[in-house]
Scaffold this motif. Structure first.
Motif, PDB file in Angstrom:
ATOM      1  N   LYS A 107       0.843  -1.194   0.000  1.00 48.85           N
ATOM      2  CA  LYS A 107       0.000   0.000   0.000  1.00 48.85           C
ATOM      3  C   LYS A 107       0.878   1.243   0.000  1.00 48.85           C
ATOM      4  CE  LYS A 107      -3.857   2.153   2.502  1.00 48.85           C
ATOM      5  NZ  LYS A 107      -4.736   2.069   3.694  1.00 48.85           N
ATOM      6  N   VAL A 108       0.794   2.036  -1.073  1.00 50.50           N
ATOM      7  CA  VAL A 108       1.651   3.215  -1.245  1.00 50.50           C
ATOM      8  C   VAL A 108       0.785   4.419  -1.596  1.00 50.50           C
ATOM      9  CG1 VAL A 108       3.632   4.215  -2.442  1.00 50.50           C
ATOM     10  CG2 VAL A 108       3.511   1.742  -2.090  1.00 50.50           C
ATOM     11  N   GLY A 162       2.945  10.538  -9.426  1.00 51.39           N
ATOM     12  CA  GLY A 162       2.846   9.087  -9.525  1.00 51.39           C
ATOM     13  C   GLY A 162       2.680   8.612 -10.953  1.00 51.39           C
ATOM     14  N   PRO A 207       0.911  -4.367  -5.879  1.00 46.43           N
ATOM     15  CA  PRO A 207       0.851  -2.934  -5.583  1.00 46.43           C
ATOM     16  C   PRO A 207      -0.586  -2.461  -5.387  1.00 46.43           C
ATOM     17  CG  PRO A 207       2.299  -3.372  -7.449  1.00 46.43           C
ATOM     18  CD  PRO A 207       1.525  -4.632  -7.187  1.00 46.43           C
ATOM     19  N   TRP A 211      -1.829   1.129  -4.937  1.00 49.02           N
ATOM     20  CA  TRP A 211      -1.360   2.517  -4.956  1.00 49.02           C
ATOM     21  C   TRP A 211      -2.535   3.472  -4.840  1.00 49.02           C
ATOM     22  CZ3 TRP A 211       3.132   3.102  -9.044  1.00 49.02           C
ATOM     23  CH2 TRP A 211       4.201   2.289  -8.653  1.00 49.02           C
ATOM     24  N   HIS A 212      -2.368   4.489  -4.009  1.00 51.81           N
ATOM     25  CA  HIS A 212      -3.401   5.487  -3.756  1.00 51.81           C
ATOM     26  C   HIS A 212      -2.894   6.848  -4.234  1.00 51.81           C
ATOM     27  CE1 HIS A 212      -5.819   2.888  -0.901  1.00 51.81           C
ATOM     28  NE2 HIS A 212      -4.717   2.187  -1.086  1.00 51.81           N
ATOM     29  N   TYR A 240      -0.273   2.568   5.698  1.00 52.87           N
ATOM     30  CA  TYR A 240       0.480   2.560   4.445  1.00 52.87           C
ATOM     31  C   TYR A 240       1.849   1.908   4.657  1.00 52.87           C
ATOM     32  CZ  TYR A 240      -2.784   5.615   1.998  1.00 52.87           C
ATOM     33  OH  TYR A 240      -3.896   6.135   1.379  1.00 52.87           O
TER      34      TYR A 240
END
Length: 310
Positions: A95-96, A103, A123, A125-126, A139
């Motif tokens: 969680k990134v 990004g 992955p 990804w937020h 995170y």
């Protein structure tokens, strides 16, 4: 493992000040967290919290107990996590958090190679311009600038982000070219609103000679997203003050030009952030090392050097 569950409920409740917040972190119901804490208190023979309808506060005994068990409990969890991995290879959900434009432009291109090297990592990804709560929201890592270095968070710098004034060639052709930051007051401004304060950002620019000047634009439009500002500038709407990660692609293509060459402001570092753990999960270590190695390449560092675009 019930004693560990009791401790987890106690520690998370103490850190968040709420059974409900602890429940969200642990994936339990508030009632289950409350029961776990009550069972722990019963087994210890000590009341750990003072409870009311509006607040949850540690007793003096609870404070002492938290000091004694907090760090050892984290080490136990890390050890369990490490043993659970068959061969120590990176695996699991990663969680990134990251800013949307940065990004998409700079981290997504690294994903293919990362997945080839770490096929067991998923992955998650937020993309959000707001700084994430790395610890509170669970995170594994975050990439960005201005994320508070709270207790338990480590940052590895990826690059320094200069802020430069830019505009489209067509806009500059029909307007008098500014020579000093004070001249920007006569230009249409594509102004950025701070997500944190809601106010328009004002930058102080510094010349290579050491002279300083405040850049106060006449607002034409106000955005809270630097990528939108760059696109507005390419539509000839005015002058924008942009961090180099958002300006460099368009400066390179000639769609934007530097205004006030030699003048810049330091927006601070862009870093990769991750929780401070003695036994950092292999998936997080792999991500941090992969991203850091890329941005420390000389050709990548040169891409963000504002002096490259006079």
């Amino acid at each position: 493992m019930e004693p560990l569950n009791y401790l987890a409920s106690f520690i998370q409740s103490a850190e968040t000040g709420s059974f409900s917040a602890a429940a969200r972190r642990l994936g339990l119901t508030p009632a289950a967290v409350s029961k776990n804490v009550a069972r722990l208190e019963s087994s210890l023979g000590v009341r750990l919290f003072q409870r009311s309808t509006r607040s949850l506060t540690l007793t003096s005994g609870g404070e002492r107990f938290l000091e004694q068990v907090g760090s050892p409990f984290s080490s136990v969890l890390e050890a369990i996590d490490g043993v659970a991995k068959d061969d120590g290879q990176p695996s699991g959900v990663l969680k990134v958090g990251m800013a949307p434009a940065f990004g998409r432009e700079y981290l997504l291109p690294l994903l293919d190679d990362f997945l080839v090297r770490n096929p067991a990592v998923l992955p998650d990804w937020h993309f959000d311009n707001r700084a994430v709560d790395l610890i509170g929201d669970g995170y594994d890592a975050a990439v960005g600038g201005g994320i508070p270095l709270t207790q338990g968070v480590i940052a590895r710098e990826l690059l320094r982000a200069d802020v430069v004034a830019v505009a489209s060639p067509a806009y500059l052709q029909r307007r008098e070219v500014p020579r000093h930051p004070a001249d920007l007051a006569h230009h249409d401004g594509i102004v950025r609103r701070s997500v944190a304060t809601g106010r328009a950002k004002v930058w102080t620019l510094r010349h290579d000679s050491g002279e300083e000047g405040q850049a106060v634009l006449r607002p034409r439009v106000i955005f809270d997203d630097p990528e939108a500002m760059a696109h507005a500038a390419m539509r000839h709407l005015g002058v924008a003050l942009l961090p180099m990660p958002h300006a460099a692609p368009w400066l390179h293509k000639g769609l934007l030009k530097r205004v006030l060459p030699g003048w810049r402001s330091d927006a601070g570092p862009v870093s990769v952030y991750y929780p401070s753990k003695k036994l950092l999960p292999a998936k997080t270590r792999a991500f941090v090392d992969h991203v850091t190695a890329h941005f420390r390449r000389p050709d990548v560092a040169a891409w963000f050097d504002s002096a490259r675009y006079p």
